[in-house]
Design an enzyme around this catalytic site. Structure first.
Site, PDB file in Angstrom:
ATOM      1  N   GLY A  17     -64.945 -15.319  -3.284  1.00  0.00           N
ATOM      2  CA  GLY A  17     -64.304 -16.592  -3.585  1.00  0.00           C
ATOM      3  C   GLY A  17     -63.196 -16.466  -4.609  1.00  0.00           C
ATOM      4  O   GLY A  17     -63.232 -15.570  -5.473  1.00  0.00           O
ATOM      5  N   ALA A  18     -62.208 -17.353  -4.478  1.00  0.00           N
ATOM      6  CA  ALA A  18     -61.111 -17.379  -5.449  1.00  0.00           C
ATOM      7  C   ALA A  18     -60.642 -18.821  -5.657  1.00  0.00           C
ATOM      8  O   ALA A  18     -59.514 -19.071  -6.054  1.00  0.00           O
ATOM      9  CB  ALA A  18     -59.961 -16.495  -4.966  1.00  0.00           C
ATOM     10  N   GLY A  40     -78.720 -21.282  -7.219  1.00  0.00           N
ATOM     11  CA  GLY A  40     -77.582 -21.997  -7.806  1.00  0.00           C
ATOM     12  C   GLY A  40     -77.933 -22.966  -8.923  1.00  0.00           C
ATOM     13  O   GLY A  40     -77.088 -23.283  -9.769  1.00  0.00           O
ATOM     14  N   GLY A  96     -61.702 -22.905  -7.230  1.00  0.00           N
ATOM     15  CA  GLY A  96     -61.901 -23.410  -8.583  1.00  0.00           C
ATOM     16  C   GLY A  96     -63.154 -22.840  -9.248  1.00  0.00           C
ATOM     17  O   GLY A  96     -63.102 -22.321 -10.368  1.00  0.00           O
ATOM     18  N   ASP A 128     -68.133 -24.323 -16.381  1.00  0.00           N
ATOM     19  CA  ASP A 128     -68.767 -23.857 -15.129  1.00  0.00           C
ATOM     20  C   ASP A 128     -69.188 -22.394 -15.253  1.00  0.00           C
ATOM     21  O   ASP A 128     -70.304 -22.014 -14.923  1.00  0.00           O
ATOM     22  CB  ASP A 128     -67.791 -23.887 -13.943  1.00  0.00           C
ATOM     23  CG  ASP A 128     -67.337 -25.267 -13.560  1.00  0.00           C
ATOM     24  OD1 ASP A 128     -68.198 -26.105 -13.293  1.00  0.00           O
ATOM     25  OD2 ASP A 128     -66.119 -25.488 -13.507  1.00  0.00           O
ATOM     26  N   ASN A 154     -63.507 -29.075 -17.334  1.00  0.00           N
ATOM     27  CA  ASN A 154     -64.505 -30.004 -16.793  1.00  0.00           C
ATOM     28  C   ASN A 154     -65.278 -30.762 -17.871  1.00  0.00           C
ATOM     29  O   ASN A 154     -66.114 -31.593 -17.546  1.00  0.00           O
ATOM     30  CB  ASN A 154     -65.459 -29.314 -15.810  1.00  0.00           C
ATOM     31  CG  ASN A 154     -66.414 -28.354 -16.479  1.00  0.00           C
ATOM     32  OD1 ASN A 154     -66.144 -27.851 -17.565  1.00  0.00           O
ATOM     33  ND2 ASN A 154     -67.524 -28.082 -15.821  1.00  0.00           N
ATOM     34  N   LYS A 191     -60.140 -31.806 -12.031  1.00  0.00           N
ATOM     35  CA  LYS A 191     -60.307 -30.717 -13.013  1.00  0.00           C
ATOM     36  C   LYS A 191     -58.994 -30.055 -13.437  1.00  0.00           C
ATOM     37  O   LYS A 191     -58.895 -29.548 -14.544  1.00  0.00           O
ATOM     38  CB  LYS A 191     -61.241 -29.650 -12.443  1.00  0.00           C
ATOM     39  CG  LYS A 191     -62.693 -30.040 -12.419  1.00  0.00           C
ATOM     40  CD  LYS A 191     -63.477 -28.798 -12.040  1.00  0.00           C
ATOM     41  CE  LYS A 191     -64.899 -29.049 -11.734  1.00  0.00           C
ATOM     42  NZ  LYS A 191     -65.600 -27.802 -11.406  1.00  0.00           N
TER      43      LYS A 191
HETATM   44  P1  ATR Z   1     -64.533 -25.017  -5.370  1.00  0.00           P
HETATM   45  O1  ATR Z   1     -63.920 -25.899  -6.413  1.00  0.00           O
HETATM   46  O2  ATR Z   1     -65.910 -25.453  -4.927  1.00  0.00           O
HETATM   47  O3  ATR Z   1     -64.464 -23.579  -5.734  1.00  0.00           O
HETATM   48  P2  ATR Z   1     -62.271 -24.573  -3.643  1.00  0.00           P
HETATM   49  O4  ATR Z   1     -61.391 -24.418  -4.822  1.00  0.00           O
HETATM   50  O5  ATR Z   1     -61.777 -25.366  -2.478  1.00  0.00           O
HETATM   51  O6  ATR Z   1     -63.654 -25.253  -4.046  1.00  0.00           O
HETATM   52  O7  ATR Z   1     -62.688 -23.092  -3.136  1.00  0.00           O
HETATM   53  C1  ATR Z   1     -63.494 -22.880  -2.013  1.00  0.00           C
HETATM   54  C2  ATR Z   1     -63.743 -21.385  -1.845  1.00  0.00           C
HETATM   55  O8  ATR Z   1     -64.546 -21.165  -0.673  1.00  0.00           O
HETATM   56  C3  ATR Z   1     -62.459 -20.575  -1.622  1.00  0.00           C
HETATM   57  O9  ATR Z   1     -62.663 -19.263  -2.089  1.00  0.00           O
HETATM   58  C4  ATR Z   1     -62.366 -20.595  -0.090  1.00  0.00           C
HETATM   59  O10 ATR Z   1     -61.600 -19.572   0.468  1.00  0.00           O
HETATM   60  P3  ATR Z   1     -60.006 -19.786   0.650  1.00  0.00           P
HETATM   61  O11 ATR Z   1     -59.403 -19.570  -0.719  1.00  0.00           O
HETATM   62  O12 ATR Z   1     -59.594 -18.733   1.635  1.00  0.00           O
HETATM   63  O13 ATR Z   1     -59.815 -21.181   1.158  1.00  0.00           O
HETATM   64  C5  ATR Z   1     -63.819 -20.421   0.283  1.00  0.00           C
HETATM   65  N1  ATR Z   1     -64.065 -20.922   1.638  1.00  0.00           N
HETATM   66  C6  ATR Z   1     -64.230 -22.214   1.986  1.00  0.00           C
HETATM   67  N2  ATR Z   1     -64.435 -22.307   3.321  1.00  0.00           N
HETATM   68  C7  ATR Z   1     -64.395 -21.043   3.811  1.00  0.00           C
HETATM   69  C8  ATR Z   1     -64.541 -20.457   5.115  1.00  0.00           C
HETATM   70  N3  ATR Z   1     -64.779 -21.219   6.192  1.00  0.00           N
HETATM   71  N4  ATR Z   1     -64.446 -19.129   5.241  1.00  0.00           N
HETATM   72  C9  ATR Z   1     -64.210 -18.329   4.162  1.00  0.00           C
HETATM   73  N5  ATR Z   1     -64.066 -18.821   2.905  1.00  0.00           N
HETATM   74  C10 ATR Z   1     -64.147 -20.151   2.733  1.00  0.00           C
END
Ligand code: ATR
Length: 276
Positions: A137-138, A249, A140, A113, A97, A76
């Site tokens: 979350g932060a 979702g 993608g 998205d 995407n 992406k």
């Molecule tokens: P996607 O494209 O599905 O958003 P990503 O970019 O890898 O995937 O983002 C995953 C999100 O889930 C992030 O906000 C991540 O937090 P971090 O930025 O701190 O990595 C969060 N996430 C994934 N596993 C986690 C965990 N065990 N505890 C807390 N946050 C988690």
């Protein structure tokens, strides 16, 4: 499903590019939609590794029966620089995407998205205008959702993420793009917000931690998920127990499928906000 025996020399072709690809559900959903709408179109899976993406995309420019393709993990971000033009949203989010191909082989990238998520909320009758939203979350997906929420007319957006630097970076980019929006970095406490959204991947796997402190939820809040499987995540289960309205979702994907189909069919560089 599209009747594959009806695919002919006039059928317009679309693709989804991913690596891995075995799990994608877009071909089934999109071909069903094409069939329901009586359209002579088909979408096929292309398994392409990151190392081959550029050469594949160059080749796709020359396929005259191809109107566009969907791009998903892990391409992406990389796809952006392979497009001739990208939408404002895709540039802000730093990812695309959906790519539309014009008849001269030019490629335009969009990110849908976030629009899919916001359209799903609206279709469910969940008000956004002026609302205070908590987004966990932060990554993608959260980035795309944050920009679409910011553009939807909400009044206040708080981003909470395990990695605070990523939350702060997203807040900074949101503040620049939407100077009138109240936007800040939050804690695990979702109390006081009208809408609580899980934009992390937490809830996908059994035993995952919860994306926020569910003991702070209260019945007047709406709690929304981006996780599709399981349908009722531990967050939604906890929210239902408290008496919150919940939003699953799946609508995000369903709305996005329709937005993608509309974007690829139109081959125009305008963003769409309504589902069919
Ligand atoms: P996607 O494209 O599905 O958003 P990503 O970019 O890898 O995937 O983002 C995953 C999100 O889930 C992030 O906000 C991540 O937090 P971090 O930025 O701190 O990595 C969060 N996430 C994934 N596993 C986690 C965990 N065990 N505890 C807390 N946050 C988690």
């Amino acid at each position: 499903m599209t009747d594959i025996t009806q695919i002919s020399g006039t059928t317009r072709v679309y693709a989804i590019i991913a690596d891995p690809i075995h799990h994608v559900q877009t071909p089934q959903a999109m071909n069903k939609l094409f069939s329901t709408l009586g359209q002579d179109r088909v979408l096929v899976p292309f398994h392409v590794s990151p190392a081959d993406l550029a050469v594949v995309v160059t080749g796709l420019r020359g396929i005259q029966s191809l109107d566009g393709f969907i791009v998903t993990v892990p391409h992406k971000t990389a796809i952006l620089e392979l497009c001739d033009t990208v939408s404002d949203a895709a540039r802000l989010v730093g990812a695309a995407n959906v790519v539309t191909r014009s008849s001269d082989g030019k490629l335009h990238g969009e990110i849908l998205d976030g629009d899919g998520f916001v359209t799903g909320l609206r279709q469910a009758g969940i008000e956004l205008e002026g609302r205070a939203v908590y987004l966990a979350g932060a990554g993608g997906a959260a980035n795309a959702i944050a920009f679409a929420l910011a553009a939807s007319g909400i009044g206040w957006l708080t981003i909470a993420n395990r990695s605070q630097d990523k939350a702060q970076a997203l807040v900074d980019r949101l503040s620049r793009a939407f100077p009138d929006l109240e936007v800040s970095v939050g804690t695990s406490d979702p109390s006081g917000y009208d809408l609580v959204v899980n934009g992390t991947s937490l809830g996908l796997k059994e035993g995952d931690a919860l994306p926020c402190d569910v003991t702070r939820l209260s019945a007047e809040q709406v709690v929304a998920e981006i996780i599709m499987q399981p349908v009722i995540t531990p967050l939604l289960a906890a929210a239902q127990k408290v008496g919150c309205r919940t939003h699953e979702g799946l609508p995000m994907l369903l709305c996005q499928i329709e937005l993608m189909a509309a974007a690829m069919a139109s081959k125009k560089n305008e963003s769409r906000h309504e589902c069919v």
